[in-house]
Design a protein around this motif. Sequence first.
Motif, PDB file in Angstrom:
ATOM      1  N   ALA A 127       0.950  -1.215   0.078  1.00 57.19           N
ATOM      2  CA  ALA A 127       0.059   0.037  -0.082  1.00 57.19           C
ATOM      3  C   ALA A 127       0.895   1.170  -0.131  1.00 57.19           C
ATOM      4  CB  ALA A 127      -0.972  -0.091   1.110  1.00 57.19           C
ATOM      5  N   LEU A 128       0.199   2.430  -0.181  1.00 56.99           N
ATOM      6  CA  LEU A 128       1.199   3.633  -0.498  1.00 56.99           C
ATOM      7  C   LEU A 128       0.825   4.179   0.909  1.00 56.99           C
ATOM      8  CD1 LEU A 128       2.611   5.981  -1.979  1.00 56.99           C
ATOM      9  CD2 LEU A 128       0.353   6.571  -2.994  1.00 56.99           C
ATOM     10  N   HIS A 129       1.995   4.734   1.769  1.00 56.18           N
ATOM     11  CA  HIS A 129       1.808   5.443   2.832  1.00 56.18           C
ATOM     12  C   HIS A 129       2.137   6.819   2.661  1.00 56.18           C
ATOM     13  CE1 HIS A 129       1.826   1.665   5.179  1.00 56.18           C
ATOM     14  NE2 HIS A 129       2.421   1.127   4.116  1.00 56.18           N
ATOM     15  N   LEU A 130       1.267   7.782   2.945  1.00 55.62           N
ATOM     16  CA  LEU A 130       1.233   9.236   2.713  1.00 55.62           C
ATOM     17  C   LEU A 130       1.929  10.171   3.806  1.00 55.62           C
ATOM     18  CD1 LEU A 130      -2.403   9.569   1.305  1.00 55.62           C
ATOM     19  CD2 LEU A 130      -0.206   9.347  -0.085  1.00 55.62           C
ATOM     20  N   SER A 131       2.636  10.912   3.516  1.00 57.28           N
ATOM     21  CA  SER A 131       3.092  11.888   4.412  1.00 57.28           C
ATOM     22  C   SER A 131       1.760  12.863   4.586  1.00 57.28           C
ATOM     23  CB  SER A 131       4.180  12.814   3.818  1.00 57.28           C
ATOM     24  OG  SER A 131       3.808  13.517   2.865  1.00 57.28           O
ATOM     25  N   GLU A 132       2.004  13.635   5.618  1.00 57.25           N
ATOM     26  CA  GLU A 132       0.930  14.817   5.872  1.00 57.25           C
ATOM     27  C   GLU A 132       0.497  15.746   4.689  1.00 57.25           C
ATOM     28  OE1 GLU A 132      -2.323  15.881   7.727  1.00 57.25           O
ATOM     29  OE2 GLU A 132      -1.038  14.279   8.330  1.00 57.25           O
ATOM     30  N   ARG A 133       1.552  16.133   3.980  1.00 56.06           N
ATOM     31  CA  ARG A 133       1.559  16.898   3.006  1.00 56.06           C
ATOM     32  C   ARG A 133       0.906  16.264   1.752  1.00 56.06           C
ATOM     33  NH1 ARG A 133       6.451  20.722   0.078  1.00 56.06           N
ATOM     34  NH2 ARG A 133       5.097  21.877  -1.300  1.00 56.06           N
ATOM     35  N   GLU A 134       1.355  15.037   1.512  1.00 55.65           N
ATOM     36  CA  GLU A 134       0.784  14.392   0.517  1.00 55.65           C
ATOM     37  C   GLU A 134      -0.588  13.880   0.646  1.00 55.65           C
ATOM     38  OE1 GLU A 134       4.786  11.834  -0.593  1.00 55.65           O
ATOM     39  OE2 GLU A 134       3.494  10.954   0.645  1.00 55.65           O
ATOM     40  N   ARG A 135      -1.011  13.454   1.900  1.00 48.93           N
ATOM     41  CA  ARG A 135      -2.374  13.328   2.366  1.00 48.93           C
ATOM     42  C   ARG A 135      -3.095  14.626   1.939  1.00 48.93           C
ATOM     43  NH1 ARG A 135      -5.395  14.989   6.456  1.00 48.93           N
ATOM     44  NH2 ARG A 135      -7.082  13.616   7.118  1.00 48.93           N
ATOM     45  N   SER A 136      -2.885  15.873   2.349  1.00 43.57           N
ATOM     46  CA  SER A 136      -3.406  17.275   2.147  1.00 43.57           C
ATOM     47  C   SER A 136      -3.673  17.256   0.327  1.00 43.57           C
ATOM     48  CB  SER A 136      -2.657  18.340   2.398  1.00 43.57           C
ATOM     49  OG  SER A 136      -2.605  18.206   3.801  1.00 43.57           O
ATOM     50  N   MET A 137      -2.686  16.906  -0.221  1.00 40.20           N
ATOM     51  CA  MET A 137      -2.876  17.025  -1.771  1.00 40.20           C
ATOM     52  C   MET A 137      -3.799  15.854  -2.325  1.00 40.20           C
ATOM     53  SD  MET A 137       1.376  17.372  -2.927  1.00 40.20           S
ATOM     54  CE  MET A 137       0.942  17.956  -4.624  1.00 40.20           C
ATOM     55  N   VAL A 138      -4.006  14.764  -1.742  1.00 38.26           N
ATOM     56  CA  VAL A 138      -4.778  13.821  -2.178  1.00 38.26           C
ATOM     57  C   VAL A 138      -6.229  14.385  -1.837  1.00 38.26           C
ATOM     58  CG1 VAL A 138      -5.934  11.493  -1.491  1.00 38.26           C
ATOM     59  CG2 VAL A 138      -3.529  11.847  -2.072  1.00 38.26           C
ATOM     60  N   LEU A 139      -6.348  15.006  -0.733  1.00 42.31           N
ATOM     61  CA  LEU A 139      -7.722  15.460  -0.347  1.00 42.31           C
ATOM     62  C   LEU A 139      -8.125  16.562  -1.120  1.00 42.31           C
ATOM     63  CD1 LEU A 139      -7.521  15.214   3.660  1.00 42.31           C
ATOM     64  CD2 LEU A 139      -8.885  13.870   2.216  1.00 42.31           C
ATOM     65  N   ASP A 140      -6.939  17.146  -1.534  1.00 38.39           N
ATOM     66  CA  ASP A 140      -7.490  18.333  -2.602  1.00 38.39           C
ATOM     67  C   ASP A 140      -8.005  17.835  -3.854  1.00 38.39           C
ATOM     68  OD1 ASP A 140      -7.277  21.466  -3.260  1.00 38.39           O
ATOM     69  OD2 ASP A 140      -5.842  20.656  -4.588  1.00 38.39           O
ATOM     70  N   CYS A 141      -7.294  16.831  -4.361  1.00 40.19           N
ATOM     71  CA  CYS A 141      -7.814  16.054  -5.596  1.00 40.19           C
ATOM     72  C   CYS A 141      -9.125  15.678  -5.459  1.00 40.19           C
ATOM     73  CB  CYS A 141      -6.831  14.919  -6.023  1.00 40.19           C
ATOM     74  SG  CYS A 141      -5.189  15.561  -6.593  1.00 40.19           S
ATOM     75  N   PHE A 142      -9.587  14.911  -4.268  1.00 43.99           N
ATOM     76  CA  PHE A 142     -10.667  14.604  -4.168  1.00 43.99           C
ATOM     77  C   PHE A 142     -11.725  15.587  -4.015  1.00 43.99           C
ATOM     78  CE2 PHE A 142      -9.698  10.221  -1.753  1.00 43.99           C
ATOM     79  CZ  PHE A 142      -9.067   9.698  -2.863  1.00 43.99           C
ATOM     80  N   SER A 143     -11.264  16.821  -3.286  1.00 47.88           N
ATOM     81  CA  SER A 143     -12.358  18.020  -3.422  1.00 47.88           C
ATOM     82  C   SER A 143     -12.544  18.634  -4.998  1.00 47.88           C
ATOM     83  CB  SER A 143     -11.484  18.886  -2.546  1.00 47.88           C
ATOM     84  OG  SER A 143     -12.300  20.135  -2.429  1.00 47.88           O
ATOM     85  N   LYS A 144     -11.666  18.663  -5.822  1.00 44.94           N
ATOM     86  CA  LYS A 144     -11.987  18.861  -6.848  1.00 44.94           C
ATOM     87  C   LYS A 144     -12.605  18.253  -7.849  1.00 44.94           C
ATOM     88  CE  LYS A 144      -7.802  21.790  -7.985  1.00 44.94           C
ATOM     89  NZ  LYS A 144      -7.126  21.640  -6.583  1.00 44.94           N
ATOM     90  N   ILE A 145     -12.659  16.811  -7.679  1.00 45.72           N
ATOM     91  CA  ILE A 145     -13.446  15.827  -8.082  1.00 45.72           C
ATOM     92  C   ILE A 145     -14.906  16.039  -7.743  1.00 45.72           C
ATOM     93  CG2 ILE A 145     -14.045  13.284  -8.676  1.00 45.72           C
ATOM     94  CD1 ILE A 145     -10.960  13.126  -8.546  1.00 45.72           C
ATOM     95  N   ASP A 146     -14.850  16.415  -6.162  1.00 45.84           N
ATOM     96  CA  ASP A 146     -16.276  16.323  -5.700  1.00 45.84           C
ATOM     97  C   ASP A 146     -17.099  17.600  -5.983  1.00 45.84           C
ATOM     98  OD1 ASP A 146     -17.706  14.937  -3.376  1.00 45.84           O
ATOM     99  OD2 ASP A 146     -17.478  16.540  -2.057  1.00 45.84           O
TER     100      ASP A 146
END
Length: 298
Positions: A127-146
């Motif tokens: 699995a892919l383990h995210l840093s806090e900054r990477e997690r924020s970027m993932v959530l930002d991508c999800f937010s744009k899709i949302d």
Amino acid sequence: MDDILRFNTISEYNTFNKNETRHPLVSVVDLSKADPRQGSRMYFGFYTIFLKEVKCGDLMYGRNTYDYQEGTLVFMAPGQVAGVNSNGETYKPKGYALVFHPDFIHGTSLGRHIQNYTFFSYQSNEALHLSERERSMVLDCFSKIDYELDHAIDKHSKRLIASNIELFLDYCARFYDRQFITRDNIHEGVLAKFEHLLNDYFSSEKPGTVGLPSVAYCADALNLSPNYFGDLVKKETGKTAQEYIQSRLIDMAKEKIFDTSKSISQVAYELGFKYPQHFVRLFKQRVGQTPNEYRSLN
């Protein structure tokens, strides 16, 4: 966890998690909206990416537990089965899942390149383990899709959603490159073990009886998925796993060629080639000389 819950459509999975279906082929699922439940096995007929936020049961793939903790991404291709083992206890899901049906990406750039995202075929311990900054970027991508899912569907919707999913997956590819480097304690010795595996293989009777070692064979021997193994070797050496095997094969061939008591055909068979001409072709391609030329000039 004996019964399998089958989700063939996005709307079925949304309903299961108490989420509204805003698009029939894609969704960002807020798992915290789901009712408390016990663990179960689940079949997914679409691409599924989980972002885990807190500890809530062990995510299972087959009989193996995912290398899965808070701030972890897990990728599943259509047709895969996973589940949560909650040891009979009721738990409250939390986190997000990005799900999209293969039909959604047909005719898009993402549809043409989806096979390049090899992590959809990684094993449970990859699995892919995210840093806090990477997690924020993932959530930002999800937010744009949302955001696009909340927007009234128009002629731009599909392209924008697919582009944002593709951008998210591109970031994930970068994050995996980082993980290959930063998780050296886990990957430590993989190349050394690979080299040892090839040495043992070529010094045994296996080449003559089994044939040439495949990438899948080597990955399985090292307890890695072929895709993860291939990506790791590529990142570490700049060569594909197949190129690395061939390079080791040519090194072994050069040694054997110096034994003039053996014909080139015998060398080819000993190395695992079914047809000597295939060996001659590969050798010339990699060395620039035929085996006979190499033997006579050295």
